[in-house]
Structures are given as structure tokens and as C-alpha cells.
Design a protein around this motif. Structure first.
Motif, PDB file in Angstrom:
ATOM      1  N   LEU A 120       0.837  -1.206   0.000  1.00 52.22           N
ATOM      2  CA  LEU A 120       0.000   0.000   0.000  1.00 52.22           C
ATOM      3  C   LEU A 120       0.867   1.249   0.000  1.00 52.22           C
ATOM      4  CD1 LEU A 120      -2.843  -0.892   2.559  1.00 52.22           C
ATOM      5  CD2 LEU A 120      -3.139  -0.541   0.097  1.00 52.22           C
ATOM      6  N   MET A 121       1.845   1.285   0.904  1.00 50.95           N
ATOM      7  CA  MET A 121       2.697   2.470   0.995  1.00 50.95           C
ATOM      8  C   MET A 121       3.526   2.657  -0.274  1.00 50.95           C
ATOM      9  SD  MET A 121       3.840   2.583   5.035  1.00 50.95           S
ATOM     10  CE  MET A 121       4.465   0.916   5.135  1.00 50.95           C
ATOM     11  N   ASN A 122       3.935   1.545  -0.896  1.00 50.54           N
ATOM     12  CA  ASN A 122       4.681   1.643  -2.153  1.00 50.54           C
ATOM     13  C   ASN A 122       3.837   2.237  -3.272  1.00 50.54           C
ATOM     14  OD1 ASN A 122       6.957   0.552  -0.979  1.00 50.54           O
ATOM     15  ND2 ASN A 122       6.552  -1.529  -1.702  1.00 50.54           N
ATOM     16  N   ASN A 123       2.520   2.192  -3.107  1.00 48.38           N
ATOM     17  CA  ASN A 123       1.605   2.804  -4.070  1.00 48.38           C
ATOM     18  C   ASN A 123       1.157   4.190  -3.626  1.00 48.38           C
ATOM     19  OD1 ASN A 123       0.392   0.896  -6.451  1.00 48.38           O
ATOM     20  ND2 ASN A 123       1.208  -0.334  -4.766  1.00 48.38           N
ATOM     21  N   GLY A 124       1.848   4.765  -2.653  1.00 49.99           N
ATOM     22  CA  GLY A 124       1.541   6.117  -2.209  1.00 49.99           C
ATOM     23  C   GLY A 124       0.315   6.234  -1.332  1.00 49.99           C
ATOM     24  N   ILE A 125      -0.144   5.107  -0.780  1.00 50.92           N
ATOM     25  CA  ILE A 125      -1.346   5.101   0.059  1.00 50.92           C
ATOM     26  C   ILE A 125      -0.911   5.088   1.528  1.00 50.92           C
ATOM     27  CG2 ILE A 125      -3.445   3.823   0.678  1.00 50.92           C
ATOM     28  CD1 ILE A 125      -3.359   2.682  -2.209  1.00 50.92           C
ATOM     29  N   PRO A 126      -1.326   6.061   2.323  1.00 50.91           N
ATOM     30  CA  PRO A 126      -0.865   6.129   3.717  1.00 50.91           C
ATOM     31  C   PRO A 126      -1.443   5.008   4.570  1.00 50.91           C
ATOM     32  CG  PRO A 126      -2.585   7.772   3.325  1.00 50.91           C
ATOM     33  CD  PRO A 126      -2.262   7.163   1.983  1.00 50.91           C
ATOM     34  N   VAL A 127      -0.656   4.583   5.552  1.00 55.46           N
ATOM     35  CA  VAL A 127      -1.118   3.614   6.546  1.00 55.46           C
ATOM     36  C   VAL A 127      -1.030   4.317   7.891  1.00 55.46           C
ATOM     37  CG1 VAL A 127      -0.743   1.363   7.613  1.00 55.46           C
ATOM     38  CG2 VAL A 127      -0.380   1.654   5.143  1.00 55.46           C
ATOM     39  N   ARG A 128      -2.177   4.751   8.400  1.00 53.19           N
ATOM     40  CA  ARG A 128      -2.220   5.701   9.502  1.00 53.19           C
ATOM     41  C   ARG A 128      -1.608   5.174  10.794  1.00 53.19           C
ATOM     42  NH1 ARG A 128      -5.395   9.437   8.775  1.00 53.19           N
ATOM     43  NH2 ARG A 128      -4.079   9.481   6.916  1.00 53.19           N
ATOM     44  N   HIS A 129      -1.841   3.902  11.150  1.00 50.80           N
ATOM     45  CA  HIS A 129      -1.303   3.443  12.433  1.00 50.80           C
ATOM     46  C   HIS A 129       0.216   3.353  12.400  1.00 50.80           C
ATOM     47  CE1 HIS A 129      -2.168  -0.281  10.166  1.00 50.80           C
ATOM     48  NE2 HIS A 129      -1.088  -0.766  10.744  1.00 50.80           N
ATOM     49  N   ILE A 130       0.806   3.162  11.226  1.00 51.79           N
ATOM     50  CA  ILE A 130       2.267   3.223  11.132  1.00 51.79           C
ATOM     51  C   ILE A 130       2.729   4.674  11.258  1.00 51.79           C
ATOM     52  CG2 ILE A 130       4.244   2.861   9.592  1.00 51.79           C
ATOM     53  CD1 ILE A 130       2.918   0.338   8.592  1.00 51.79           C
ATOM     54  N   GLU A 131       2.014   5.594  10.614  1.00 51.96           N
ATOM     55  CA  GLU A 131       2.343   7.014  10.736  1.00 51.96           C
ATOM     56  C   GLU A 131       2.274   7.484  12.189  1.00 51.96           C
ATOM     57  OE1 GLU A 131       0.680   8.652   6.414  1.00 51.96           O
ATOM     58  OE2 GLU A 131      -0.464   9.018   8.245  1.00 51.96           O
ATOM     59  N   GLU A 132       1.269   6.982  12.918  1.00 52.85           N
ATOM     60  CA  GLU A 132       1.040   7.440  14.284  1.00 52.85           C
ATOM     61  C   GLU A 132       1.712   6.540  15.325  1.00 52.85           C
ATOM     62  OE1 GLU A 132      -3.221   8.067  14.650  1.00 52.85           O
ATOM     63  OE2 GLU A 132      -3.099   9.901  13.441  1.00 52.85           O
ATOM     64  N   ASN A 133       2.463   5.540  14.851  1.00 52.28           N
ATOM     65  CA  ASN A 133       3.237   4.672  15.740  1.00 52.28           C
ATOM     66  C   ASN A 133       2.357   4.021  16.812  1.00 52.28           C
ATOM     67  OD1 ASN A 133       5.751   3.500  16.317  1.00 52.28           O
ATOM     68  ND2 ASN A 133       6.111   4.910  18.016  1.00 52.28           N
ATOM     69  N   CYS A 134       1.258   3.443  16.357  1.00 47.39           N
ATOM     70  CA  CYS A 134       0.340   2.775  17.285  1.00 47.39           C
ATOM     71  C   CYS A 134      -0.177   1.501  16.629  1.00 47.39           C
ATOM     72  CB  CYS A 134      -0.802   3.706  17.692  1.00 47.39           C
ATOM     73  SG  CYS A 134      -1.904   4.185  16.340  1.00 47.39           S
ATOM     74  N   ASN A 135      -1.081   0.829  17.302  1.00 47.58           N
ATOM     75  CA  ASN A 135      -1.662  -0.407  16.787  1.00 47.58           C
ATOM     76  C   ASN A 135      -2.796  -0.091  15.815  1.00 47.58           C
ATOM     77  OD1 ASN A 135      -2.075  -3.150  16.503  1.00 47.58           O
ATOM     78  ND2 ASN A 135      -2.477  -3.522  18.663  1.00 47.58           N
ATOM     79  N   VAL A 136      -3.091  -1.043  14.932  1.00 48.71           N
ATOM     80  CA  VAL A 136      -4.212  -0.878  14.007  1.00 48.71           C
ATOM     81  C   VAL A 136      -5.526  -0.964  14.786  1.00 48.71           C
ATOM     82  CG1 VAL A 136      -4.414  -3.346  13.455  1.00 48.71           C
ATOM     83  CG2 VAL A 136      -5.113  -1.639  11.750  1.00 48.71           C
TER      84      VAL A 136
END
Length: 263
Positions: free
Chosen positions: A126-142
Motif C-alpha cells: 500500500l505504501m509503495n503505491n503512495g497510500i498512507p497507513v495511519r497506524h504506522i504514521e502514528e506509531n500505534c496499533n491498528v
């Protein structure tokens, strides 16, 4: 989480085994598949395998250990499922009684471990396609939620489908579906897009498992089937003993994502 993205699965499992790493594993060991886990006594193993077979979307089986063996031979032959997951949950008669960092004292010779596909596997694509993954951005659990979607019953096992949620920019939703549909062995395409109430999620800001994440203007909540579903089944079916990973704390396998993808 990102400081572990380039470490190997074996390096991360070694840190976990020494209790030097006890956080959720999203974003770690980029390019390698992660797995949920459920452990049961042998007498319930067939019923649970049948439950997974009838519910492949939330419970795609990647490996099953021999009774009494803690080694997942197909996906991580160097791993020990008793020590190599950051946190475990102990359920007795459907009640969560303890969360621990290893299960050595609980392990018995008639136990069978099921390793189940995890949606963390498709997050780097997903990230390689430019799509953000919010829990990784916010350093928390999904964020994960119980739904009103029932699993197909098998033997003693039944319960609701659990979903994980990722906020996706509206313009990227179609691409997110395309990317994740390439990974049917780790939940594949989402099962719901949009209004959470339609699948029984009453408050998007209060997940049943994991952490709430920010949903920005112009983003749509997108829901994927989740390997925490067996924990919801345990709460409903109440087996004498069931051991699982703590939500978001996965076994990092030696198998590359592409092995479970459709290219």
C-alpha cells in the motif's frame, strides 16, 4: 516501528525472544509476511481447522504445527511460537485472564498452533503505491472491531467476523482495493468500505482491539477481515484454554510477501 523495517525476521524474533521488543509489529521486516496465531488442545484442533476452512476471509491458514511442536515448519522453521511473538493472550473459558511475553509455562504436549494470515503483510505494498497507513504514521496499533457479520459455524466454533480499519483517501480507495486483492492469503480485498454502522460498528473512535487512529477530511474508513476473529470466537465458544497473539503483535515469518500474492 519504522526503525525495524529493514531488519530481518530472524533479527526481530531474536529481540522478541529476549523481551527487548514487546510492541506491535506493523511496519517491521519489510517484505516479509506476518501471521496471527491461535493455539488449542488437539481435541479441538479439527473443529478449529474446519472453522478456518469455512471462513477463509478472516482466517486464512498459513501453517499448522504438529501436536506438541512449537515450530511452524512451513513459514518460519527457525522460530519458536512460545517465545517469538511480542505479546500473547491467555483465554480460559472465554475470558481473557492474562497477557504475557512468552507461553513456556502454558505449553503442553497436545497443543496445536494455527498461523493465520495478517493484513500487515500488504501494508508495505500500500505504501509503495503512495497510500498512507495511519497506524504506522502514528506509531500505534491498528484499529480492530467486532462486526455484525457472522462467521460460518464449524463444530464448536462460531462468532462474529473481526475487521481491521485503515482510513484511505477517497481518491485512493479503488487502488487500495486493487493492491490488497492481490493478497488473498492474508485477507485480500476489503469486506466493507464506508459507513461503519452498516457492519455493526457503533463508534469508530472506540475500537474493540488496538488503537483509534485519526481519520482526516477526505478519507474513507476501509475495513478488512482480520485474524483476531478467532479471539472473538473464543469469547463466544469459551474453550477451556485458548492462547492467541495479542492483537497487533504478530509472528514475523521467513516467507516473502510475494509468496502469498497474486502478481
Amino acid at each position: 516501528m519504522r526503525e525495524f523495517a529493514d531488519k530481518s525476521p530472524a533479527e526481530i524474533r531474536s529481540l522478541i525472544r529476549r523481551n527487548e521488543l514487546t510492541r506491535p509489529t506493523a511496519g517491521m521486516a519489510k517484505g516479509f509476511t506476518q501471521a496471527n496465531m491461535a493455539i488449542l488442545k488437539k481435541e479441538l484442533a479439527f473443529d478449529f481447522l474446519l472453522f478456518c476452512q469455512r471462513n477463509p476471509k478472516p482466517c486464512p491458514v498459513l501453517d499448522v504445527t504438529e501436536p506438541g511442536s512449537p515450530i511452524p515448519q512451513l513459514i518460519a522453521p527457525g522460530a519458536d511460537i512460545r517465545t517469538d511473538i511480542p505479546k500473547y493472550r491467555i483465554y480460559r473459558h472465554g475470558e481473557l485472564v492474562e497477557e504475557v511475553t512468552d507461553i513456556l509455562k502454558y505449553w503442553e504436549d497436545d497443543m496445536v498452533a494455527f498461523l493465520i494470515g495478517c493484513s500487515f503483510t500488504f501494508e508495505h505494498p500500500l505504501m509503495n503505491n503512495g497510500i498512507p497507513v495511519r497506524h504506522i504514521e502514528e506509531n500505534c496499533n491498528v484499529a480492530m472491531y467486532k462486526t455484525n457479520i457472522p462467521c460460518a459455524k464449524a463444530g464448536r466454533f462460531e462468532g462474529p467476523v473481526v475487521v481491521s480499519m485503515r482510513p484511505i483517501p477517497e481518491k485512493d480507495v479503488v487502488r487500495a482495493v486493487q493492491v490488497t486483492s492481490r493478497f488473498p492469503s492474508v485477507h485480500g480485498a476489503p469486506i466493507h468500505i464506508g459507513n461503519p454502522a452498516h457492519i455493526g460498528v457503533k463508534n469508530i473512535n472506540k475500537p474493540d482491539f488496538g488503537d483509534a487512529v485519526t481519520i482526516k477530511d477526505g478519507e474513507v474508513p476501509v475495513f478488512w477481515a482480520c485474524g483476531v476473529t478467532p479471539q472473538a470466537a473464543a469469547m463466544q465458544v469459551k474453550p477451556e484454554l485458548m492462547i492467541t497473539h495479542a492483537p497487533g503483535h504478530m509472528l514475523i515469518t521467513d516467507v516473502r510477501d510475494e509468496q502469498f500474492g497474486v502478481l
